[in-house]
Design an enzyme around this catalytic site. Structure first.
Site, PDB file in Angstrom:
ATOM      1  N   GLY A  18       0.826  -1.206   0.000  1.00 15.35           N
ATOM      2  CA  GLY A  18       0.000   0.000   0.000  1.00 15.35           C
ATOM      3  C   GLY A  18       0.857   1.252   0.000  1.00 15.35           C
ATOM      4  CG  ASP A  71      -3.012  -0.892   1.689  1.00 15.49           C
ATOM      5  OD1 ASP A  71      -2.227  -0.499   2.575  1.00 15.49           O
ATOM      6  OD2 ASP A  71      -2.938  -2.013   1.169  1.00 15.49           O
ATOM      7  CB  ILE A 147      -6.626 -20.684  -3.803  1.00 15.93           C
ATOM      8  CG1 ILE A 147      -5.705 -21.905  -3.748  1.00 15.93           C
ATOM      9  CG2 ILE A 147      -7.918 -21.016  -4.547  1.00 15.93           C
ATOM     10  CD1 ILE A 147      -6.272 -23.073  -2.994  1.00 15.93           C
ATOM     11  CB  CYS A 374     -15.823   7.957  17.099  1.00 12.14           C
ATOM     12  SG  CYS A 374     -17.365   7.394  16.388  1.00 12.14           S
ATOM     13  CG  HIS A 500     -13.687   8.335  12.839  1.00 12.33           C
ATOM     14  ND1 HIS A 500     -12.992   7.646  13.803  1.00 12.33           N
ATOM     15  CD2 HIS A 500     -14.941   7.822  12.845  1.00 12.33           C
ATOM     16  CE1 HIS A 500     -13.787   6.739  14.353  1.00 12.33           C
ATOM     17  NE2 HIS A 500     -14.980   6.826  13.786  1.00 12.33           N
ATOM     18  CD  GLU A 502      -9.683   8.957  13.110  1.00 12.43           C
ATOM     19  OE1 GLU A 502     -10.103  10.051  13.522  1.00 12.43           O
ATOM     20  OE2 GLU A 502     -10.216   7.863  13.405  1.00 12.43           O
TER      21      GLU A 502
HETATM   22  N1  GLN Z   1     -19.417   2.196  19.044  1.00 13.94           N
HETATM   23  C1  GLN Z   1     -19.762   3.568  18.889  1.00 13.94           C
HETATM   24  C2  GLN Z   1     -20.952   3.765  17.954  1.00 13.94           C
HETATM   25  O1  GLN Z   1     -21.292   2.895  17.204  1.00 13.94           O
HETATM   26  C3  GLN Z   1     -18.582   4.385  18.416  1.00 13.94           C
HETATM   27  C4  GLN Z   1     -18.139   4.016  17.050  1.00 13.94           C
HETATM   28  C5  GLN Z   1     -16.747   4.505  16.727  1.00 13.94           C
HETATM   29  O2  GLN Z   1     -15.972   4.854  17.597  1.00 13.94           O
HETATM   30  N2  GLN Z   1     -16.395   4.497  15.447  1.00 13.94           N
HETATM   31  O3  GLN Z   1     -21.563   4.795  17.969  1.00 13.94           O
END
Ligand code: GLN
Length: 525
Positions: A18, A71, A147, A374, A500, A502
């Site tokens: 990657g 990746d 395979i 999150c 997120h 990131e």
């Molecule tokens: N488990 C939590 C939710 O479904 C947080 C999910 C996560 O951190 N991506 O809301």
């Protein structure tokens, strides 16, 4: 029509195909070409969304809400291109499409077979990723000889015949082990893996040799001889300290020139943008230590994008970021005392939750920069409810469906969902930032777009109580319904986000939240 580069892997997995593919893409972008990259994965899951991070590492989420191979994170970080669901094709997806078409009567009269029906569908999905690019790099997951990978290799072999050899290039990544006892680099595994590839009709044009050390000319000659590849096309890719050095190694050996020549494209002498980044990484004097408190820490790939984004935040601050991987199941306060910041990333399921809550209490009370992502943000809310509001039984209904104080609850639109694959709140959503908040300053914007992957959210019943006790809801969905960012007033840096960030951080475009977090860690030293 685009030019195609097919990247295969030999000998063993985890060679960093990657990173190599993404590095090649970045070099071609520097040549002024529009590049797209696609990953073909031979497993039967339709996407990696339902796989454990222990199996597969992080699930990377694209703007359009596809749950994809990690990746694709490298592809985005190394290039200017945004990935979409077209950039990751699994065998599961291919078979699913073919079987669905068969049921609809799409193959009436025919016996449906791997060749041509599965291979045709693979070729169709590859061609779909070709739009709007000069070069499409197709990375084939797995190792030659598996395979499961055969239909993919057969499909790209056919494609190279159809498109013409001058329009396609095969890069084979192999491993050249250094045998200490003999004091020698061994080429035999490479010879075998290329033989295997040629047996299915693919002659590689470039051999990329992964090894602990630089491959000397004599070994390159030997590999060239045995694999029927030009010596200048045997490229050494030794282990590096920073993955951003890979592109520089390839460039030094003329990888970009070689590709341009093969496709008959003009070659421009360029200075690579990676030089600046590598220079910063090598020469930073300052360092911050950040605790990443998670339950999948034994496999660092589970938090790949978070670790990368921390590094980018470091680059922006000319600071090295040392990540201390803390298993939330054996939480220890002594360790956190010595560190400059705490990050609690995303996750699923109840294991290790109590350790994360303790780390958050520590970060909040001791005023250490603390970043919740999150699940991390959701736990910041649980922790606040328990320790500040005194609601000792507060929880997320993910972990205790019958809690009397569900401060985090399943989203309304998620309640009727029965199928678990691909049905979370996924992809990019807008979020408005509240005037006067820390995040408004950090982003320097009123409206942002960030990527999501979750089913649960903050329960609005508790908004007022939280606000009265000092929690600021600084990022909200445009209709005010969903809490997207929280921050704590009176704390130097205590921020949680439901999305997120990131996934959108790049070395050349570090994410503002990570830049600000690292800068807060520095200030607190
Ligand atoms: N488990 C939590 C939710 O479904 C947080 C999910 C996560 O951190 N991506 O809301």
């Amino acid at each position: 029509m685009a030019y195609y580069i097919f990247v295969t892997g030999g000998v063993l997995s985890s060679l960093g195909k990657g990173v190599a593919s993404a590095s090649i893409a970045s070099l071609l972008e520097e040549q002024g070409l529009k590049v797209n990259i696609q990953k073909l994965d031979p497993y039967l899951n339709v996407d990696p969304g339902t796989m454990s991070p222990y199996q597969h590492g992080e699930v990377y989420v694209t703007e359009d809400g596809a749950e994809t191979d990690l990746d694709l994170g490298y592809y985005e970080r190394f290039t200017s291109r945004n990935m979409s669901r077209k950039n990751n094709v699994t065998a599961g997806r291919v078979y699913y499409n073919v079987i669905k078409r068969e049921r609809e009567g799409g193959y009436l009269g025919a016996t449906v077979q791997v060749i041509p029906h599965i291979t045709d569908e693979i070729k169709r999905l590859i061609r779909e990723a070709e739009e709007d690019c000069d070069v499409l790099i197709v990375e084939i997951g797995g190792t030659v000889g598996d395979i499961e990978g055969l239909p993919f290799l057969e499909a790209v072999r056919q494609l190279s015949m159809e498109l013409g050899r001058e329009k396609t290039l095969f890069v084979h990544i192999t491993y050249v082990p250094y045998i200490k006892g003999a004091g020698e680099l061994k080429t035999k595994p490479t010879q075998h893996s290329v033989k295997e590839l040629r047996a299915i009709g693919i002659q590689p044009n470039v051999i990329l040799c992964r090894s602990d050390v630089e491959i000397p000319e004599s070994i390159k000659e030997k590999i060239a001889l045995f694999t029927n590849v030009d010596k200048s096309a045997v490229i050494s890719a030794p282990d590096v300290e920073f993955i951003y050095e890979v592109a520089l190694h390839l460039k030094k050996q003329g990888m970009d020139r070689l590709i341009a020549k093969h496709f008959n494209l003009e070659y421009k002498e360029t200075k690579s943008k990676w030089e600046g980044i590598v220079h910063i990484l090598r020469n930073t004097q300052r360092e911050v230590k950040v605790a990443l408190v998670g339950k999948y820490v034994s496999l660092k790939d589970s938090y790949k994008s978070v670790a990368e984004a921390l590094l980018h935040g470091g680059i922006a601050n000319r600071t090295r970021v040392h990540v201390e991987w803390v298993n939330s199941e054996d939480y220890s306060q002594e360790l956190l005392e010595r560190l400059d910041g705490i990050i609690v990333p995303g996750g699923f399921g109840g294991r290790g939750i109590e350790g994360k809550l303790k780390a958050l209490t520590f970060g909040r009370e001791r005023k250490k920069p603390t970043f919740g992502i999150c699940l991390g943000m959701q736990l910041m809310c649980v922790e606040f409810a328990r320790e500040v509001l005194g609601l000792k039984d507060a929880n997320s209904t993910e972990f205790d469906p019958f809690t009397p104080n569900p401060v985090i609850d399943i989203m309304e639109e998620q309640k009727s969902i029965k199928e678990l694959g691909g049905t979370m709140r996924l992809g990019s959503y807008p979020c408005k930032l509240v005037e006067g908040s820390m995040v408004r300053k950090i982003y320097g914007a009123e409206l942002i777009h960030e990527r999501h992957r979750h089913r649960y959210e903050f329960n609005n019943k508790y908004r007022e109580d939280f606000q009265k006790a000092g929690m600021v809801f600084s990022g909200l969905s445009p209709d005010d319904r969903l809490v997207e960012i929280i921050e704590l007033s009176g704390h130097p840096w205590y921020i949680g986000c439901q999305f997120h960030p990131e996934f959108k951080s790049k070395p050349f475009k570090p994410h503002p939240l990570f830049v600000s977090f690292i800068s807060a860690c520095l200030e607190g030293q």
